[in-house]
Write an enzyme that holds these catalytic residues in place. Structure first.
Site, PDB file in Angstrom:
ATOM      1  CG  ASP A  45      -1.827   0.907   1.093  1.00 22.93           C
ATOM      2  OD1 ASP A  45      -2.489   1.370  -0.048  1.00 22.93           O
ATOM      3  OD2 ASP A  45      -2.553   1.410   2.148  1.00 22.93           O
ATOM      4  N   GLY A  48      -0.355   5.506  -4.212  1.00 22.96           N
ATOM      5  CA  GLY A  48      -0.930   6.901  -4.418  1.00 22.96           C
ATOM      6  C   GLY A  48      -0.615   7.898  -3.519  1.00 22.96           C
ATOM      7  CG  HIS A  62      -0.941   1.966  -9.110  1.00 23.39           C
ATOM      8  ND1 HIS A  62      -1.146   1.841  -7.794  1.00 23.39           N
ATOM      9  CD2 HIS A  62      -2.311   2.631  -9.255  1.00 23.39           C
ATOM     10  CE1 HIS A  62      -2.379   2.218  -7.271  1.00 23.39           C
ATOM     11  NE2 HIS A  62      -2.902   2.696  -8.200  1.00 23.39           N
ATOM     12  CB  THR A  91     -12.965  -8.131  -4.879  1.00 23.60           C
ATOM     13  OG1 THR A  91     -12.766  -8.220  -3.533  1.00 23.60           O
ATOM     14  CG2 THR A  91     -12.424  -9.485  -5.218  1.00 23.60           C
ATOM     15  CG  ASN A  93      -7.993  -2.012  -5.030  1.00 21.01           C
ATOM     16  OD1 ASN A  93      -6.978  -2.897  -4.766  1.00 21.01           O
ATOM     17  ND2 ASN A  93      -8.164  -1.073  -3.933  1.00 21.01           N
ATOM     18  NE  ARG A 215      -7.734   0.940   5.414  1.00 17.83           N
ATOM     19  CZ  ARG A 215      -7.569   2.168   5.683  1.00 17.83           C
ATOM     20  NH1 ARG A 215      -7.715   2.727   6.620  1.00 17.83           N
ATOM     21  NH2 ARG A 215      -7.217   3.066   4.606  1.00 17.83           N
ATOM     22  CB  SER A 217      -7.644  -3.880   2.986  1.00 20.39           C
ATOM     23  OG  SER A 217      -7.284  -2.494   3.699  1.00 20.39           O
ATOM     24  CD  GLU A 228       3.113 -12.603  15.871  1.00 20.78           C
ATOM     25  OE1 GLU A 228       3.265 -11.475  16.194  1.00 20.78           O
ATOM     26  OE2 GLU A 228       2.639 -13.778  16.296  1.00 20.78           O
TER      27      GLU A 228
HETATM   28  C1  IPE Z   1      -5.285  -2.823   0.102  1.00 31.44           C
HETATM   29  O1  IPE Z   1      -5.065  -1.468   0.058  1.00 31.44           O
HETATM   30  C2  IPE Z   1      -5.119  -3.570  -1.412  1.00 31.44           C
HETATM   31  C3  IPE Z   1      -3.911  -3.541  -1.973  1.00 31.44           C
HETATM   32  C4  IPE Z   1      -2.859  -3.049  -1.346  1.00 31.44           C
HETATM   33  C5  IPE Z   1      -3.889  -4.243  -3.026  1.00 31.44           C
HETATM   34  P1  IPE Z   1      -6.400  -0.308  -0.354  1.00 31.44           P
HETATM   35  O2  IPE Z   1      -5.725   0.850  -0.395  1.00 31.44           O
HETATM   36  O3  IPE Z   1      -7.330  -0.664  -1.277  1.00 31.44           O
HETATM   37  O4  IPE Z   1      -6.955  -0.548   1.034  1.00 31.44           O
HETATM   38  P2  IPE Z   1      -8.039   0.330   1.782  1.00 31.44           P
HETATM   39  O5  IPE Z   1      -9.183   0.645   0.776  1.00 31.44           O
HETATM   40  O6  IPE Z   1      -7.254   1.829   2.281  1.00 31.44           O
HETATM   41  O7  IPE Z   1      -8.379  -0.315   2.995  1.00 31.44           O
HETATM   42  C1  IPE Z   2      -1.980   0.245  -3.197  1.00 28.49           C
HETATM   43  O1  IPE Z   2      -1.678   1.447  -3.324  1.00 28.49           O
HETATM   44  C2  IPE Z   2      -2.097  -0.052  -4.515  1.00 28.49           C
HETATM   45  C3  IPE Z   2      -3.621  -0.714  -4.847  1.00 28.49           C
HETATM   46  C4  IPE Z   2      -4.564  -0.629  -3.889  1.00 28.49           C
HETATM   47  C5  IPE Z   2      -3.856  -0.936  -6.258  1.00 28.49           C
HETATM   48  P1  IPE Z   2      -2.789   2.796  -3.259  1.00 28.49           P
HETATM   49  O2  IPE Z   2      -3.271   3.356  -4.461  1.00 28.49           O
HETATM   50  O3  IPE Z   2      -4.027   2.116  -2.365  1.00 28.49           O
HETATM   51  O4  IPE Z   2      -1.896   3.906  -2.418  1.00 28.49           O
HETATM   52  P2  IPE Z   2      -2.691   5.038  -1.334  1.00 28.49           P
HETATM   53  O5  IPE Z   2      -3.086   4.050  -0.031  1.00 28.49           O
HETATM   54  O6  IPE Z   2      -3.651   5.512  -2.015  1.00 28.49           O
HETATM   55  O7  IPE Z   2      -1.501   5.904  -0.950  1.00 28.49           O
HETATM   56 MG    MG Z   3      -4.220   2.256  -0.189  1.00 24.51          MG
END
Ligand code: IPE
Ligand code: IPE
Ligand code: MG
Length: 266
Positions: A45, A48, A62, A91, A93, A215, A217, A228
């Site tokens: 994660d 973004g 990404h 799922t 996303n 979390r 997710s 762990e």
């Molecule tokens: C979890 O990250 C899924 C992946 C890293 C692929 P998200 O960014 O989708 O999780 P939430 O929505 O913040 O919980």
């Molecule tokens: C995780 O990065 C990758 C995916 C969920 C596809 P994010 O795009 O969720 O990154 P943040 O949480 O917005 O920084």
């Molecule tokens: Mg994220």
């Protein structure tokens, strides 16, 4: 240290982990084989936020994240981790803006084109977990070809979780059990594990989430019953060798009880 029973053979120098002090507690200089988790799963994660910090689009984050994957796999492999699951797309996303979702599909495709050969040469066996049927035919063919090409490798298993959701996985498992006519009396914890996408993998010992959020997710809900967790503030594209060592050192410092008494208290 009571992570797994077994030997405490010191690893060869190439596997030694220089463990930093964590919360003021000095961790052993190098980790032993028994202290290394067999299966590490990573919620990758923070792509973004990494991009936003640089005035870039999420898709650029990404792309940067996938450029980090080969080095991360190598770092875990060098330290003796036998199985690594990478959560790349959930799922849920699909709720993201369409250009971002389209970008993620293109990035998966180009990552397969670029990475499968070097990973095959490095002895990595590739696996996939998730709902592959929702992906387009060309992507499905590339995933199937990568799995077939690498099926006999045995240095490390890398399992890519793409269009993966733990609740969807449980729904699929129940549907397949019903379709197979499994009698209710035959359903045990083992049966359920055997019907999950992860049936050929050991349960994760360590789950790392990068990017600072704490979390799950919808990741490996069943399999993580006794995992762990380590939460790292580092955004995935920046997650490097030092972060790997930090997470492994933190894991080695934990006592896993699985509901029992720690060995020293018996
Ligand atoms: C979890 O990250 C899924 C992946 C890293 C692929 P998200 O960014 O989708 O999780 P939430 O929505 O913040 O919980
Ligand atoms: C995780 O990065 C990758 C995916 C969920 C596809 P994010 O795009 O969720 O990154 P943040 O949480 O917005 O920084
Ligand atoms: Mg994220």
């Amino acid at each position: 240290m009571s992570n797994r029973s077994g030997s405490t053979i010191t690893l060869p120098a190439s596997h030694a982990v220089i463990a930093p002090a964590i919360n003021g507690v000095h961790v052993a200089e190098s980790l032993t084989e028994a202290q290394i988790p067999e299966h590490v799963a990573v919620i990758m994660d923070g792509n973004g936020r990494w991009a936003a910090q640089r005035g870039l689009r999420p898709t650029d984050g990404h792309r940067a994240g996938t450029e980090n994957i080969r080095a991360a796999i190598e770092s875990f492999a060098e330290r003796g981790v036998r199985c690594l699951t990478l959560f790349a797309f959930s799922t849920e996303n699909w709720k993201r803006p369409r250009p971002e979702v389209r970008g993620l599909m293109r990035i998966l495709s180009s990552t397969i084109d670029r990475e499968v050969k070097p990973l095959h040469e490095a002895g990595v066996k590739l696996r996939y977990i998730g709902q592959i049927d929702a992906l387009n035919a060309s992507l499905r063919r590339k995933i199937d070809a990568a799995i077939e090409l690498t099926q006999h490798n045995n240095r490390m298993t890398v399992c890519v979780a793409f269009n993966y959701g733990a609740r969807a996985e449980l729904v699929d498992a129940v549907r397949r059990m019903v379709a197979d006519g499994v009698p209710s009396d035959d359903i045990t914890e083992r049966t359920i594990s055997d019907y999950l996408y992860t049936c050929e993998l050991p349960d994760p010992d360590l789950i790392i989430r990068t990017g600072g959020d704490q979390r799950i997710s919808n990741f490996l809900l069943w399999q993580a019953a006794y995992a762990e967790y380590v939460f790292s503030d580092t955004y995935w594209p920046d997650f490097g060798e030092r972060d790997v060592d930090q997470a492994l050192a933190e894991y080695a410092n934990r006592t896993r009880n699985f509901g029992g008494r720690p060995a020293h208290a018996e």
